[in-house]
Design a protein around this motif. Structure first.
Motif, PDB file in Angstrom:
ATOM      1  N   TYR A   5       0.849  -1.188   0.000  1.00 14.85           N
ATOM      2  CA  TYR A   5       0.000   0.000   0.000  1.00 14.85           C
ATOM      3  C   TYR A   5       0.889   1.244   0.000  1.00 14.85           C
ATOM      4  O   TYR A   5       1.968   1.251   0.589  1.00 14.85           O
ATOM      5  CB  TYR A   5      -0.889   0.045   1.243  1.00 14.85           C
ATOM      6  N   THR A   6       0.414   2.296  -0.646  1.00 19.24           N
ATOM      7  CA  THR A   6       1.032   3.607  -0.526  1.00 19.24           C
ATOM      8  C   THR A   6       0.430   4.302   0.684  1.00 19.24           C
ATOM      9  O   THR A   6      -0.794   4.380   0.808  1.00 19.24           O
ATOM     10  CB  THR A   6       0.771   4.445  -1.793  1.00 19.24           C
ATOM     11  N   CYS A   7       1.278   4.794   1.584  1.00 20.18           N
ATOM     12  CA  CYS A   7       0.795   5.343   2.852  1.00 20.18           C
ATOM     13  C   CYS A   7       1.081   6.831   2.972  1.00 20.18           C
ATOM     14  O   CYS A   7       2.149   7.305   2.579  1.00 20.18           O
ATOM     15  CB  CYS A   7       1.449   4.627   4.031  1.00 20.18           C
ATOM     16  N   THR A   8       0.122   7.543   3.550  1.00 18.33           N
ATOM     17  CA  THR A   8       0.284   8.945   3.899  1.00 18.33           C
ATOM     18  C   THR A   8      -0.078   9.114   5.364  1.00 18.33           C
ATOM     19  O   THR A   8      -1.204   8.801   5.771  1.00 18.33           O
ATOM     20  CB  THR A   8      -0.613   9.853   3.041  1.00 18.33           C
ATOM     21  N   VAL A   9       0.869   9.572   6.170  1.00 15.86           N
ATOM     22  CA  VAL A   9       0.639   9.828   7.588  1.00 15.86           C
ATOM     23  C   VAL A   9       0.322  11.301   7.777  1.00 15.86           C
ATOM     24  O   VAL A   9       1.053  12.171   7.287  1.00 15.86           O
ATOM     25  CB  VAL A   9       1.879   9.446   8.421  1.00 15.86           C
ATOM     26  N   LEU A  10      -0.760  11.595   8.490  1.00 14.08           N
ATOM     27  CA  LEU A  10      -1.106  12.982   8.803  1.00 14.08           C
ATOM     28  C   LEU A  10      -0.441  13.345  10.130  1.00 14.08           C
ATOM     29  O   LEU A  10      -0.908  12.959  11.200  1.00 14.08           O
ATOM     30  CB  LEU A  10      -2.622  13.147   8.876  1.00 14.08           C
ATOM     31  N   GLU A  11       0.653  14.077  10.036  1.00 12.79           N
ATOM     32  CA  GLU A  11       1.472  14.363  11.216  1.00 12.79           C
ATOM     33  C   GLU A  11       0.690  15.081  12.296  1.00 12.79           C
ATOM     34  O   GLU A  11       0.860  14.804  13.494  1.00 12.79           O
ATOM     35  CB  GLU A  11       2.699  15.185  10.792  1.00 12.79           C
ATOM     36  N   ASP A  12      -0.179  16.012  11.907  1.00 10.92           N
ATOM     37  CA  ASP A  12      -0.925  16.777  12.907  1.00 10.92           C
ATOM     38  C   ASP A  12      -2.162  16.033  13.406  1.00 10.92           C
ATOM     39  O   ASP A  12      -2.942  16.579  14.189  1.00 10.92           O
ATOM     40  CB  ASP A  12      -1.303  18.154  12.361  1.00 10.92           C
ATOM     41  N   GLY A  13      -2.318  14.783  12.975  1.00  7.82           N
ATOM     42  CA  GLY A  13      -3.383  13.935  13.491  1.00  7.82           C
ATOM     43  C   GLY A  13      -2.850  12.827  14.372  1.00  7.82           C
ATOM     44  O   GLY A  13      -3.597  11.924  14.756  1.00  7.82           O
ATOM     45  N   CYS A  14      -1.556  12.898  14.696  1.00  8.08           N
ATOM     46  CA  CYS A  14      -0.905  11.862  15.500  1.00  8.08           C
ATOM     47  C   CYS A  14      -0.299  12.474  16.758  1.00  8.08           C
ATOM     48  O   CYS A  14       0.105  13.636  16.775  1.00  8.08           O
ATOM     49  CB  CYS A  14       0.215  11.172  14.711  1.00  8.08           C
ATOM     50  N   ALA A  15      -0.199  11.657  17.804  1.00  9.74           N
ATOM     51  CA  ALA A  15       0.437  12.103  19.043  1.00  9.74           C
ATOM     52  C   ALA A  15       0.988  10.893  19.773  1.00  9.74           C
ATOM     53  O   ALA A  15       0.536   9.760  19.576  1.00  9.74           O
ATOM     54  CB  ALA A  15      -0.552  12.857  19.932  1.00  9.74           C
ATOM     55  N   ALA A  16       1.974  11.157  20.633  1.00  7.05           N
ATOM     56  CA  ALA A  16       2.548  10.132  21.506  1.00  7.05           C
ATOM     57  C   ALA A  16       2.580  10.697  22.926  1.00  7.05           C
ATOM     58  O   ALA A  16       2.043  11.774  23.190  1.00  7.05           O
ATOM     59  CB  ALA A  16       3.940   9.744  21.018  1.00  7.05           C
ATOM     60  N   ALA A  17       3.232   9.984  23.823  1.00 10.74           N
ATOM     61  CA  ALA A  17       3.246  10.410  25.221  1.00 10.74           C
ATOM     62  C   ALA A  17       4.090  11.653  25.446  1.00 10.74           C
ATOM     63  O   ALA A  17       3.984  12.301  26.488  1.00 10.74           O
ATOM     64  CB  ALA A  17       3.741   9.274  26.102  1.00 10.74           C
ATOM     65  N   SER A  18       4.944  11.998  24.481  1.00 12.84           N
ATOM     66  CA  SER A  18       5.737  13.227  24.571  1.00 12.84           C
ATOM     67  C   SER A  18       5.975  13.754  23.167  1.00 12.84           C
ATOM     68  O   SER A  18       5.886  13.009  22.179  1.00 12.84           O
ATOM     69  CB  SER A  18       7.082  12.965  25.259  1.00 12.84           C
ATOM     70  N   ALA A  19       6.282  15.036  23.078  1.00  7.93           N
ATOM     71  CA  ALA A  19       6.570  15.642  21.783  1.00  7.93           C
ATOM     72  C   ALA A  19       7.798  15.010  21.154  1.00  7.93           C
ATOM     73  O   ALA A  19       7.849  14.806  19.932  1.00  7.93           O
ATOM     74  CB  ALA A  19       6.759  17.148  21.947  1.00  7.93           C
ATOM     75  N   GLY A  20       8.794  14.685  21.975  1.00  8.64           N
ATOM     76  CA  GLY A  20      10.010  14.075  21.456  1.00  8.64           C
ATOM     77  C   GLY A  20       9.773  12.696  20.888  1.00  8.64           C
ATOM     78  O   GLY A  20      10.316  12.350  19.826  1.00  8.64           O
ATOM     79  N   GLU A  21       8.959  11.897  21.565  1.00 10.34           N
ATOM     80  CA  GLU A  21       8.638  10.551  21.073  1.00 10.34           C
ATOM     81  C   GLU A  21       7.895  10.633  19.756  1.00 10.34           C
ATOM     82  O   GLU A  21       8.161   9.860  18.825  1.00 10.34           O
ATOM     83  CB  GLU A  21       7.801   9.811  22.114  1.00 10.34           C
ATOM     84  N   HIS A  22       6.964  11.569  19.658  1.00 11.06           N
ATOM     85  CA  HIS A  22       6.217  11.759  18.422  1.00 11.06           C
ATOM     86  C   HIS A  22       7.141  12.169  17.276  1.00 11.06           C
ATOM     87  O   HIS A  22       7.094  11.594  16.180  1.00 11.06           O
ATOM     88  CB  HIS A  22       5.133  12.818  18.620  1.00 11.06           C
TER      89      HIS A  22
END
Length: 202
Positions: free
Chosen positions: A164-181
């Protein structure tokens, strides 16, 4: 070359995967929503950005697939060896049929949308997701959700290996910290295109 890539993407059939945006994980009253992950979700406007991307998908007649993680009341599907899931049974989290596994109410889930329930990190493992995608002749996946370092990474890697061709929406994702994201996004650039809900086009 940029115009050619745009035309190629327009010719592809897409689906939008909304990953693990459920109450136990992202709602401000949920157990994880009260912690660092929830703080990142709110500070980064993840739910509003996801709603923006969903509106674009609906306008383009692109199917929306909500993915959630959940377990039977007796946790029969829950791994006994996973460090990630080890505390779930004890805490009574992610139990199907409860508020915690419902999609966050701000996301306007509709009857026409698909809901896929998974019991592991990857939405491809032990679910009907790929059957649906193949039946729809989908070859492009747009995806976002939480956390960037877990389900988003797992989905992109598995989708990549399934061609599959994938597109990640960066501003629709989060992790436990900004650095991890941020670190996760940099890794994902090896396997997927990275856009935002504003730049997304179908």
């Amino acid at each position: 070359m940029e115009i050619d890539n745009y035309k190629r993407k327009r010719a592809m059939k897409a689906a939008y995967l909304v990953l693990d945006l459920q109450n136990d994980l992202v709602h401000e009253d949920g157990p994880n929503g009260k912690g660092p992950l929830g703080e990142q979700v709110r500070s980064r406007d993840i739910l509003a950005n996801t709603s923006r991307a969903m509106a674009k998908a609906r306008a383009a007649a692109v199917p929306i697939v909500f993915v959630r993680v959940g377990f039977s009341p007796d946790y029969r599907e829950c791994s006994s060896t996973s460090p990630m899931f080890s505390g779930i049974r004890k805490a009574g989290l992610l139990k199907l049929g409860t508020w915690g596994t419902e999609i966050h109410p701000s996301l306007d889930k509709r009857d026409a949308d698909v809901l896929v329930t998974k019991h592991r990190v990857s939405p491809f493992y032990g679910t009907s997701l790929e059957v649906l995608l193949r039946a729809w002749a989908v070859d492009r996946l747009i995806l976002s959700g939480v956390s960037t370092s877990a389900v988003v990474q797992a989905t992109v890697r598995e989708a990549h290996d399934r061609d599959y061709t994938c597109t990640v929406l960066e501003d629709g994702c989060a992790a436990a910290s900004a650095g991890e994201h941020a670190a996760s996004i940099e890794i994902l650039r090896r396997f997927a295109e990275v856009q935002t809900s504003d730049s997304l086009a179908f």
